[in-house]
Design a protein around this motif. Structure first.
Motif, short mmCIF file in Angstrom:
data_model
loop_
_atom_site.label_atom_id
_atom_site.label_comp_id
_atom_site.label_asym_id
_atom_site.label_seq_id
_atom_site.Cartn_x
_atom_site.Cartn_y
_atom_site.Cartn_z
N UNK A 62 17.40 8.33 95.35
CA UNK A 62 16.49 9.26 96.02
C UNK A 62 17.05 9.68 97.38
N UNK A 63 17.59 8.74 98.13
CA UNK A 63 18.18 9.06 99.43
C UNK A 63 19.39 9.98 99.26
N UNK A 64 20.22 9.68 98.27
CA UNK A 64 21.39 10.54 98.00
C UNK A 64 20.94 11.95 97.63
N UNK A 65 19.90 12.06 96.79
CA UNK A 65 19.39 13.38 96.42
C UNK A 65 18.85 14.15 97.61
N UNK A 66 18.17 13.43 98.52
CA UNK A 66 17.67 14.10 99.72
C UNK A 66 18.81 14.59 100.61
N UNK A 67 19.86 13.79 100.73
CA UNK A 67 21.01 14.21 101.54
C UNK A 67 21.69 15.43 100.91
N UNK A 68 21.84 15.42 99.59
CA UNK A 68 22.47 16.56 98.91
C UNK A 68 21.63 17.82 99.09
N UNK A 69 20.32 17.68 98.99
CA UNK A 69 19.45 18.85 99.18
C UNK A 69 19.52 19.37 100.61
N UNK A 70 19.60 18.46 101.57
CA UNK A 70 19.73 18.89 102.96
C UNK A 70 21.07 19.59 103.20
N UNK A 71 22.11 19.13 102.53
CA UNK A 71 23.40 19.83 102.64
C UNK A 71 23.27 21.25 102.08
N UNK A 72 22.54 21.38 100.98
CA UNK A 72 22.30 22.71 100.45
C UNK A 72 21.52 23.58 101.42
N UNK A 73 20.58 22.99 102.14
CA UNK A 73 19.83 23.73 103.16
C UNK A 73 20.74 24.19 104.28
N UNK A 74 21.63 23.32 104.72
CA UNK A 74 22.55 23.68 105.80
C UNK A 74 23.48 24.80 105.35
N UNK A 75 23.99 24.70 104.12
CA UNK A 75 24.92 25.72 103.62
C UNK A 75 24.22 27.06 103.47
N UNK A 76 23.03 27.06 102.89
CA UNK A 76 22.34 28.32 102.61
C UNK A 76 21.69 28.93 103.84
N UNK A 77 21.12 28.10 104.71
CA UNK A 77 20.34 28.63 105.83
C UNK A 77 21.14 28.75 107.13
N UNK A 78 22.27 28.07 107.22
CA UNK A 78 23.05 28.11 108.45
C UNK A 78 24.42 28.76 108.24
N UNK A 79 25.14 28.30 107.20
CA UNK A 79 26.50 28.80 106.98
C UNK A 79 26.48 30.18 106.34
N UNK A 80 25.70 30.35 105.30
CA UNK A 80 25.69 31.62 104.56
C UNK A 80 24.71 32.64 105.11
#
Length: 220
Positions: A62-80
């Motif tokens: 569950x913690x790993x999934x939350x970290x992966x989802x947060x990475x997706x948030x950073x990529x989509x909302x900050x980088x892209x």
């Protein structure tokens, strides 16, 4: 006598090859961002529904999934993204994105494993629906709190209530088997308590050996 001086020739350096700018709209970038979203939500969905089986293992997942989802948030909302949000917006974006991931995980896990965990799935699914909608409204750039009191919000509440009532009714007809993934374990068939033991015939007696005089000897 005059001499004509030739103008100095300035050699222009060869232009340096510049790297192509990072294309935020390119397919690999968009694929990476969406893949992190879906992978994180899938890991959370599996972890929240399987947690009672092995709490330590699925807590890590569950913690790993939350970290992966947060990475997706950073990529989509900050980088892209075309414009980066301010600090306060960034914090709220991360928090509500995490709530959104758990809401999606509750819905997906509750529906997928309803047969194995009927009672647990009956409350996971409607809570996940409500959580995901509230988190999406708070996370979306065009979302406003007035969207929580709107006809569509009422539809989400009604669907959640119907899901809870329907799944609770079905859960009463399904016996939970614990969703064991041990494929090698087998159980023996219990004996019926009212079954009487089968009586066996007594062993046949050995024939008496004849004596020298022809008569049979019997032990008294």
């Amino acid at each position: 006598m005059t001499t004509v001086l030739e103008p100095e020739r300035h050699q222009t350096p060869a232009p340096k090859t510049r790297r192509a700018p990072f294309d935020k709209k390119a397919l690999p970038a968009r694929y990476s961002g969406q893949m992190l979203y879906f992978m994180g939500a899938a890991l959370i969905a599996g972890a929240v529904v399987h947690y009672p089986i092995n709490p330590s293992l699925y807590a890590i997942i569950c913690v790993v999934g939350a970290v992966v989802f947060l990475l997706g948030t950073i990529v989509n909302e900050f980088v892209l993204a075309d414009e980066r949000p301010a600090l306060s917006q960034a914090v709220s974006l991360v928090v509500f994105s995490l709530l959104l991931s758990f809401g999606v995980g509750l819905v997906g896990g509750g529906i997928q494993h309803f047969e194995q965990f009927p009672e647990r799935s009956a409350w996971m699914t409607p809570i996940g629906l409500l959580m995901s909608y509230v988190a999406f409204v708070a996370k979306d750039s065009k979302g406003r709190w007035r969207h929580l009191v709107s006809p569509f919000a009422a539809v989400v509440v009604i669907v959640s209530a119907l899901a809870w009532l329907g799944m609770t009714a079905l859960a009463g007809t399904i016996s939970s088997d614990g969703h064991s993934h041990d494929q090698g374990s087998t159980t023996g068939t219990p004996a019926k308590p009212d079954q009487a033991p089968v009586e066996q015939d007594p062993p046949a007696k050995a024939p008496a050996e004849p004596t020298k005089d022809g008569s049979t000897s019997h032990g008294h």
